[in-house]
Motif scaffolding. Structure first.
Motif, PDB file in Angstrom:
ATOM      1  N   VAL B  37      86.558  51.864  35.035  1.00  0.00           N
ATOM      2  CA  VAL B  37      87.135  50.401  35.096  1.00  0.00           C
ATOM      3  C   VAL B  37      85.925  49.477  34.879  1.00  0.00           C
ATOM      4  CG1 VAL B  37      86.295  50.572  37.734  1.00  0.00           C
ATOM      5  CG2 VAL B  37      88.057  48.973  36.916  1.00  0.00           C
ATOM      6  N   GLN B  38      86.636  48.396  34.239  1.00  0.00           N
ATOM      7  CA  GLN B  38      85.751  47.311  33.755  1.00  0.00           C
ATOM      8  C   GLN B  38      86.183  46.028  34.213  1.00  0.00           C
ATOM      9  OE1 GLN B  38      85.580  46.500  29.500  1.00  0.00           O
ATOM     10  NE2 GLN B  38      83.460  46.478  29.537  1.00  0.00           N
ATOM     11  N   GLY B  43      80.106  45.827  32.663  1.00  0.00           N
ATOM     12  CA  GLY B  43      79.949  47.057  32.077  1.00  0.00           C
ATOM     13  C   GLY B  43      81.135  47.985  32.711  1.00  0.00           C
ATOM     14  N   LEU B  44      81.018  49.477  32.512  1.00  0.00           N
ATOM     15  CA  LEU B  44      82.186  50.329  32.897  1.00  0.00           C
ATOM     16  C   LEU B  44      81.508  51.150  34.304  1.00  0.00           C
ATOM     17  CD1 LEU B  44      82.996  51.903  29.472  1.00  0.00           C
ATOM     18  CD2 LEU B  44      84.054  50.059  30.821  1.00  0.00           C
ATOM     19  N   GLN B  45      82.383  51.145  35.056  1.00  0.00           N
ATOM     20  CA  GLN B  45      82.203  51.925  36.429  1.00  0.00           C
ATOM     21  C   GLN B  45      82.927  53.112  36.364  1.00  0.00           C
ATOM     22  OE1 GLN B  45      83.262  49.916  39.936  1.00  0.00           O
ATOM     23  NE2 GLN B  45      81.849  51.238  41.417  1.00  0.00           N
ATOM     24  N   LEU B  46      82.425  54.317  36.547  1.00  0.00           N
ATOM     25  CA  LEU B  46      83.243  55.374  36.679  1.00  0.00           C
ATOM     26  C   LEU B  46      84.071  55.650  38.026  1.00  0.00           C
ATOM     27  CD1 LEU B  46      83.370  58.340  35.316  1.00  0.00           C
ATOM     28  CD2 LEU B  46      81.688  58.941  37.047  1.00  0.00           C
ATOM     29  N   LEU B  47      85.415  55.835  37.683  1.00  0.00           N
ATOM     30  CA  LEU B  47      86.267  56.034  38.912  1.00  0.00           C
ATOM     31  C   LEU B  47      86.360  57.531  39.230  1.00  0.00           C
ATOM     32  CD1 LEU B  47      89.282  53.798  37.954  1.00  0.00           C
ATOM     33  CD2 LEU B  47      87.752  53.358  39.803  1.00  0.00           C
ATOM     34  N   LEU B  48      86.713  58.314  38.546  1.00  0.00           N
ATOM     35  CA  LEU B  48      86.681  59.760  38.663  1.00  0.00           C
ATOM     36  C   LEU B  48      86.543  60.648  37.191  1.00  0.00           C
ATOM     37  CD1 LEU B  48      89.804  60.186  37.402  1.00  0.00           C
ATOM     38  CD2 LEU B  48      90.361  59.299  39.698  1.00  0.00           C
ATOM     39  N   LYS B  49      86.563  62.029  37.529  1.00  0.00           N
ATOM     40  CA  LYS B  49      86.279  62.788  36.442  1.00  0.00           C
ATOM     41  C   LYS B  49      86.911  63.800  36.498  1.00  0.00           C
ATOM     42  CE  LYS B  49      81.751  63.949  38.164  1.00  0.00           C
ATOM     43  NZ  LYS B  49      80.260  63.714  37.932  1.00  0.00           N
ATOM     44  N   TYR B  50      87.433  64.692  35.501  1.00  0.00           N
ATOM     45  CA  TYR B  50      87.841  66.227  35.649  1.00  0.00           C
ATOM     46  C   TYR B  50      87.213  66.854  34.666  1.00  0.00           C
ATOM     47  CZ  TYR B  50      90.815  70.037  34.933  1.00  0.00           C
ATOM     48  OH  TYR B  50      91.062  71.345  34.647  1.00  0.00           O
ATOM     49  N   PHE B  51      86.578  67.982  35.200  1.00  0.00           N
ATOM     50  CA  PHE B  51      85.926  68.877  34.332  1.00  0.00           C
ATOM     51  C   PHE B  51      86.752  70.378  34.299  1.00  0.00           C
ATOM     52  CE2 PHE B  51      83.087  66.067  33.516  1.00  0.00           C
ATOM     53  CZ  PHE B  51      82.015  65.959  34.302  1.00  0.00           C
ATOM     54  N   SER B  52      87.123  70.995  35.325  1.00  0.00           N
ATOM     55  CA  SER B  52      87.607  72.128  35.429  1.00  0.00           C
ATOM     56  C   SER B  52      88.216  72.112  36.908  1.00  0.00           C
ATOM     57  CB  SER B  52      86.835  73.231  34.944  1.00  0.00           C
ATOM     58  OG  SER B  52      85.774  73.358  36.110  1.00  0.00           O
ATOM     59  N   VAL B  81      97.895  49.110  45.874  1.00  0.00           N
ATOM     60  CA  VAL B  81      96.771  48.232  45.093  1.00  0.00           C
ATOM     61  C   VAL B  81      96.376  47.098  45.853  1.00  0.00           C
ATOM     62  CG1 VAL B  81      96.741  47.089  43.182  1.00  0.00           C
ATOM     63  CG2 VAL B  81      97.778  49.231  43.125  1.00  0.00           C
ATOM     64  N   HIS B  82      95.144  46.884  45.695  1.00  0.00           N
ATOM     65  CA  HIS B  82      94.471  45.760  46.475  1.00  0.00           C
ATOM     66  C   HIS B  82      94.249  44.733  45.509  1.00  0.00           C
ATOM     67  CE1 HIS B  82      91.105  43.515  48.466  1.00  0.00           C
ATOM     68  NE2 HIS B  82      91.800  43.624  49.543  1.00  0.00           N
ATOM     69  N   TRP B  83      94.193  43.426  45.742  1.00  0.00           N
ATOM     70  CA  TRP B  83      94.029  42.349  44.843  1.00  0.00           C
ATOM     71  C   TRP B  83      92.573  42.410  43.946  1.00  0.00           C
ATOM     72  CZ3 TRP B  83      89.400  39.508  44.864  1.00  0.00           C
ATOM     73  CH2 TRP B  83      88.656  39.721  46.082  1.00  0.00           C
ATOM     74  N   SER B  84      91.586  43.168  44.619  1.00  0.00           N
ATOM     75  CA  SER B  84      90.446  43.554  43.936  1.00  0.00           C
ATOM     76  C   SER B  84      90.388  44.512  42.610  1.00  0.00           C
ATOM     77  CB  SER B  84      89.308  43.933  45.067  1.00  0.00           C
ATOM     78  OG  SER B  84      89.775  45.112  45.560  1.00  0.00           O
ATOM     79  N   ASP B  85      91.718  45.158  42.716  1.00  0.00           N
ATOM     80  CA  ASP B  85      91.820  46.407  41.764  1.00  0.00           C
ATOM     81  C   ASP B  85      92.105  45.842  40.175  1.00  0.00           C
ATOM     82  OD1 ASP B  85      93.452  48.353  44.009  1.00  0.00           O
ATOM     83  OD2 ASP B  85      91.511  48.575  43.646  1.00  0.00           O
ATOM     84  N   ALA B  86      92.389  44.446  40.334  1.00  0.00           N
ATOM     85  CA  ALA B  86      92.764  43.856  39.102  1.00  0.00           C
ATOM     86  C   ALA B  86      91.469  43.846  38.255  1.00  0.00           C
ATOM     87  CB  ALA B  86      92.964  42.331  39.131  1.00  0.00           C
ATOM     88  N   ALA B  87      91.664  44.481  37.035  1.00  0.00           N
ATOM     89  CA  ALA B  87      90.541  44.662  36.081  1.00  0.00           C
ATOM     90  C   ALA B  87      91.194  45.491  34.970  1.00  0.00           C
ATOM     91  CB  ALA B  87      89.614  45.704  36.781  1.00  0.00           C
ATOM     92  N   GLU B  88      90.121  45.915  33.873  1.00  0.00           N
ATOM     93  CA  GLU B  88      90.716  46.639  32.793  1.00  0.00           C
ATOM     94  C   GLU B  88      90.314  48.218  32.909  1.00  0.00           C
ATOM     95  OE1 GLU B  88      91.796  44.764  30.162  1.00  0.00           O
ATOM     96  OE2 GLU B  88      92.200  46.582  28.683  1.00  0.00           O
ATOM     97  N   TYR B  89      91.142  49.068  32.649  1.00  0.00           N
ATOM     98  CA  TYR B  89      91.073  50.529  33.029  1.00  0.00           C
ATOM     99  C   TYR B  89      91.052  51.280  31.792  1.00  0.00           C
ATOM    100  CZ  TYR B  89      91.524  49.267  37.894  1.00  0.00           C
ATOM    101  OH  TYR B  89      91.629  48.815  39.122  1.00  0.00           O
ATOM    102  N   PHE B  90      90.048  52.139  31.589  1.00  0.00           N
ATOM    103  CA  PHE B  90      89.769  52.878  30.480  1.00  0.00           C
ATOM    104  C   PHE B  90      89.930  54.268  30.587  1.00  0.00           C
ATOM    105  CE2 PHE B  90      89.053  49.515  27.486  1.00  0.00           C
ATOM    106  CZ  PHE B  90      88.604  48.599  27.920  1.00  0.00           C
ATOM    107  N   CYS B  91      90.717  55.018  29.990  1.00  0.00           N
ATOM    108  CA  CYS B  91      90.494  56.539  29.983  1.00  0.00           C
ATOM    109  C   CYS B  91      89.661  56.905  28.705  1.00  0.00           C
ATOM    110  CB  CYS B  91      92.073  56.963  29.734  1.00  0.00           C
ATOM    111  SG  CYS B  91      92.363  58.991  29.922  1.00  0.00           S
TER     112      CYS B  91
END
Lengths: 112, 115
Positions: B37-38, B43-52, B81-91
């Motif tokens: 999320v940005q 900069g970019l903040q990591l929300l989550l990740k998938y490896f296996s 969703v909360h108002w503070s979630d407004a942002a740009e999301y990148f996969c």
């Protein structure tokens, strides 16, 4: 635990000039990657440094070069600046063998 | 070639409503998948990740994502969703090989939250 830091935060240059951006990785990380993010776009991979060597490079011209120092910090150099180089430049660090990259706040470069 | 597609350029939701952001990827091997999320000018903040492993992964701020190999998708969800979630999301997909680890990003989804 200090995260990834970048300097400067903002920069204004004119066409033809050269610029150097700096990055300090997250504590314990040894790999630094650089990305260019144009307005309204996702980040584009420029290159990655590990053990003071460039080991991967994206589709960017030779005007973009870099360096990694023994303390793992890194510099991105751009020569002969073009208007199209205006962007947010992001640095990311990671630990060799691990997959997650952590990003700094970026340096916003404006070329006039 | 590796690529990431985020088909929704912009999404508007009401505060308290559920959210789903779509992400499709193209990658020859088992992908490492991320959502960042940005906030504006940041900069970019990591929300989550998938490896296996478990295909449903939990992240920070109440976000979760589900990996569906058959659909080459990794959609991000949040139940309220909360108002503070407004942002740009990148996969992003991480292509880790012997020469390094390069991330490929989608073009992002801009989220607006209506009070």
């Amino acid at each position: 635990d200090a995260g990834v830091t970048q300097s400067p935060t903002h920069l204004i240059k004119t066409r033809g000039q050269q610029v150097t951006l700096r990055c300090s990785p997250k504590s314990g990380h040894d790999t630094v990657s650089w990305y260019q993010q144009a307005l309204g776009q996702g980040p584009q991979f420029i290159f990655q440094y590990y053990e003071e060597e460039e080991r991967q490079r994206g589709n960017f011209p030779d005007r973009f070069s870099g360096h990694q120092f023994p303390n793992y910090s890194s510099e991105l150099n751009v020569n002969a600046l073009l208007l199209g180089d205006s962007a947010l430049y992001l640095c990311a660090s990671s630990l060799e063998g691990l997959e997650t990259q952590y990003f700094g706040p970026g340096t916003r470069l404006l070329v006039l | 070639a590796q690529s990431v597609t985020q088909p929704d350029i912009h999404i508007t939701v009401s505060e308290g409503a559920s959210l789903e952001l779509r992400c499709n990827y193209s990658y020859g091997a088992t992908p490492y998948l991320f959502w960042y999320v940005q906030s504006p000018g940041q900069g970019l903040q990591l929300l989550l990740k998938y490896f296996s492993g478990d295909t449903l992964v939990q992240g920070i701020k109440g976000f979760e994502a589900e990996f569906k190999r058959s659909q080459s998708s990794f959609n991000l969800r949040k139940p309220s969703v909360h108002w503070s979630d407004a942002a740009e999301y990148f996969c992003a997909v991480g292509a880790l090989d012997l020469t390094g680890n390069q991330f490929y990003f989608g073009t992002g989804t801009s989220l607006t939250v209506i009070p």
